[in-house]
Scaffold this motif. Sequence first.
Motif, short mmCIF file in Angstrom:
data_model
loop_
_atom_site.label_atom_id
_atom_site.label_comp_id
_atom_site.label_asym_id
_atom_site.label_seq_id
_atom_site.Cartn_x
_atom_site.Cartn_y
_atom_site.Cartn_z
N GLU A 32 11.31 19.64 -10.85
CA GLU A 32 10.04 19.02 -10.47
C GLU A 32 8.93 19.99 -10.81
O GLU A 32 9.08 21.20 -10.64
CB GLU A 32 9.99 18.73 -8.96
N ARG A 46 7.13 13.38 -1.90
CA ARG A 46 7.54 12.52 -3.02
C ARG A 46 8.32 13.32 -4.08
O ARG A 46 9.28 12.83 -4.67
CB ARG A 46 6.33 11.87 -3.67
N HIS A 47 7.88 14.55 -4.33
CA HIS A 47 8.60 15.37 -5.31
C HIS A 47 10.02 15.67 -4.83
O HIS A 47 10.96 15.64 -5.62
CB HIS A 47 7.84 16.67 -5.58
N ASP A 49 11.80 13.86 -2.77
CA ASP A 49 12.59 12.62 -2.86
C ASP A 49 13.08 12.42 -4.29
O ASP A 49 14.23 12.05 -4.52
CB ASP A 49 11.74 11.41 -2.45
N ARG A 50 12.18 12.67 -5.26
CA ARG A 50 12.61 12.45 -6.66
C ARG A 50 13.62 13.50 -7.10
O ARG A 50 14.56 13.20 -7.84
CB ARG A 50 11.38 12.45 -7.59
N ARG A 53 16.83 12.23 -5.84
CA ARG A 53 17.31 11.10 -6.64
C ARG A 53 17.85 11.57 -7.99
O ARG A 53 18.90 11.11 -8.45
CB ARG A 53 16.18 10.09 -6.90
N SER A 54 17.14 12.51 -8.61
CA SER A 54 17.59 13.02 -9.92
C SER A 54 18.93 13.74 -9.77
O SER A 54 19.84 13.57 -10.58
CB SER A 54 16.56 13.98 -10.51
N LYS A 141 14.74 13.25 -13.79
CA LYS A 141 13.95 14.37 -14.33
C LYS A 141 14.90 15.55 -14.48
O LYS A 141 15.05 16.38 -13.58
CB LYS A 141 12.79 14.67 -13.38
#
Length: 273
Positions: A32, A46-47, A49-50, A53-54, A141
């Motif tokens: 990130e 949000r970062h 969370d992503r 997920r990644s 990402k």
Amino acid sequence: MRIWVDGGLRDADDARVSVLDHGLTVGDGVFETVKITRGHPFALTRHLDRLTRSARGLGLPDPDTDEVRRAVGAVVEANPVPLARLRITYTGGLSPLGSDRGDAGPGLYVALGESVRRPDSTAVITVPWTRNERGALTGLKTTSYAENVVALARAHERGATEALFPNTAGRLCEGTGSNVFVVLDGELHTPPLSSGCLAGITRALVAGWTGARETDLPQDVLERADEIFLTSTLRDVQAVHAVDGRAVPGAPGPVTAKAMRIFDERAADDLDP
Ligand code: PLP
């Protein structure tokens, strides 16, 4: 510069990652880029969370987000600069020379570099390579970013700062490190996630704040759009004034200027929206 490497801060000169780290050897890692403004990380939740997920998408164990927050806080405190970009990298960790992961557990690295405010508008190019909207890595990402590096270098050769990809169906997708918005007949559109683009954090905020519609668009919409802009953590909202050397007259146009204004107002109010 102080960097977080596997559990603690180190001076940049002493911060070492093994040559057997899976993120380096086979790109088995996720990352990130977070903007630090006024000493605070923007949209950190949000970062994280992503990042999670990644990591799940690659089959890595969930990152310990409390530890990541601690690492981010420690790096920001140790490197006080007014505007910075912070990189969180989470990898498969050490492995033997094969492509399987080892048993040593994942690696977590957090580094920070100074950042500068981007100009209000920029030139972009389109590239002939495609984003795969149905690949194993679509929407993740990951540290397998070399394709973006190649496309961005092509943009720089041509005096532009971003390269836009179509997907395999010839639909507009995204840039190497940004999402794209277009204005058609006064309406704001951005490609849907099914185009294969990354779920950009700035994209989601701007779409929510402006009411932009997710629309499947052909790549050649760039030739007839009234306005085009990019969104990303490091660009915020940035107008496009030329595509492949062709001017987009009047950039930033009224819809773009409004999106820039809304972003600046809302993002300043709430650092973790
Ligand atoms: N698309 C790609 C491929 C990216 O790497 C990025 C940047 O992280 C974006 C879009 C924009 O996402 P964000 O707004 O979360 O920075």
